[in-house]
Design a protein around this motif. Sequence first.
Motif, short mmCIF file in Angstrom:
data_model
loop_
_atom_site.label_atom_id
_atom_site.label_comp_id
_atom_site.label_asym_id
_atom_site.label_seq_id
_atom_site.Cartn_x
_atom_site.Cartn_y
_atom_site.Cartn_z
N ALA A 289 -17.03 -27.99 -23.83
CA ALA A 289 -18.14 -28.33 -24.72
C ALA A 289 -18.83 -27.03 -25.14
O ALA A 289 -18.79 -26.03 -24.42
N LYS A 290 -19.44 -27.05 -26.31
CA LYS A 290 -20.10 -25.84 -26.83
C LYS A 290 -21.09 -25.25 -25.84
O LYS A 290 -21.17 -24.04 -25.68
N HIS A 291 -21.85 -26.12 -25.13
CA HIS A 291 -22.86 -25.60 -24.20
C HIS A 291 -22.22 -24.91 -22.99
O HIS A 291 -22.87 -24.14 -22.30
N ALA A 292 -20.93 -25.13 -22.74
CA ALA A 292 -20.27 -24.55 -21.57
C ALA A 292 -19.51 -23.27 -21.92
O ALA A 292 -19.07 -22.56 -21.03
N GLN A 293 -19.36 -22.98 -23.22
CA GLN A 293 -18.64 -21.78 -23.62
C GLN A 293 -19.54 -20.55 -23.56
O GLN A 293 -20.75 -20.64 -23.86
N PRO A 294 -18.98 -19.44 -23.14
CA PRO A 294 -19.80 -18.22 -23.08
C PRO A 294 -20.23 -17.80 -24.49
O PRO A 294 -19.53 -18.07 -25.46
N ARG A 295 -21.38 -17.19 -24.57
CA ARG A 295 -21.83 -16.71 -25.88
C ARG A 295 -22.53 -15.37 -25.70
O ARG A 295 -23.03 -15.03 -24.64
N LYS A 296 -22.53 -14.62 -26.75
CA LYS A 296 -23.18 -13.30 -26.79
C LYS A 296 -24.62 -13.50 -27.21
O LYS A 296 -24.90 -14.22 -28.16
N ILE A 297 -25.51 -12.90 -26.49
CA ILE A 297 -26.93 -13.01 -26.81
C ILE A 297 -27.39 -11.73 -27.49
O ILE A 297 -27.18 -10.62 -26.96
N ALA A 298 -27.98 -11.91 -28.68
CA ALA A 298 -28.45 -10.76 -29.45
C ALA A 298 -29.66 -10.13 -28.78
O ALA A 298 -30.52 -10.82 -28.25
N ILE A 299 -29.71 -8.85 -28.84
CA ILE A 299 -30.85 -8.11 -28.28
C ILE A 299 -31.77 -7.73 -29.41
O ILE A 299 -31.36 -7.13 -30.41
N ALA A 300 -33.04 -8.11 -29.26
CA ALA A 300 -34.01 -7.86 -30.34
C ALA A 300 -34.62 -6.48 -30.21
O ALA A 300 -34.71 -5.89 -29.20
#
Length: 143
Positions: A132-143
């Motif tokens: 599921a989309k919520h279980a896939q790793p994702r890159k978090i942008a740094i502000a």
Amino acid sequence: MSKDAKEKATTMAESKEMAVREKKELVAKEEKTVPGRYFIPYADIYETDEVLAVVLEMPGVEKKDLDVGLENDVLRVDGRIDFSKYKEMEPVYAEYNVGHYARSFALSNTIDREKISANLEDGVLTLTLPKAKHAQPRKIAIA
């Protein structure tokens, strides 16, 4: 990997002999209405960031005799053998008994149930269980 670890792994690989793997007979909680013995198919499970792939050995099973279903978060696989193919055969040597296959897997909430797919080719069943989309790793942008 250190030099010692590589040598140990090589020695272990060289020392392994070919061995017959016994089929595990299924001990089911429920009674079966299809005659014959049931075995637990061997399975390998691979994981990527997007999917889990379950690969099951089911020699002799044809697509028309295979059921894959999902109920109450349990994925069930049931493969039946057409015994008429073996009726006139008397084995000279046999390493495994002929029988049906059954296996089930409890799924976690990380699997997208709507997108599960199955493919049977040459006695090998591959189940693809997308995460599921919520279980896939994702890159978090740094502000």
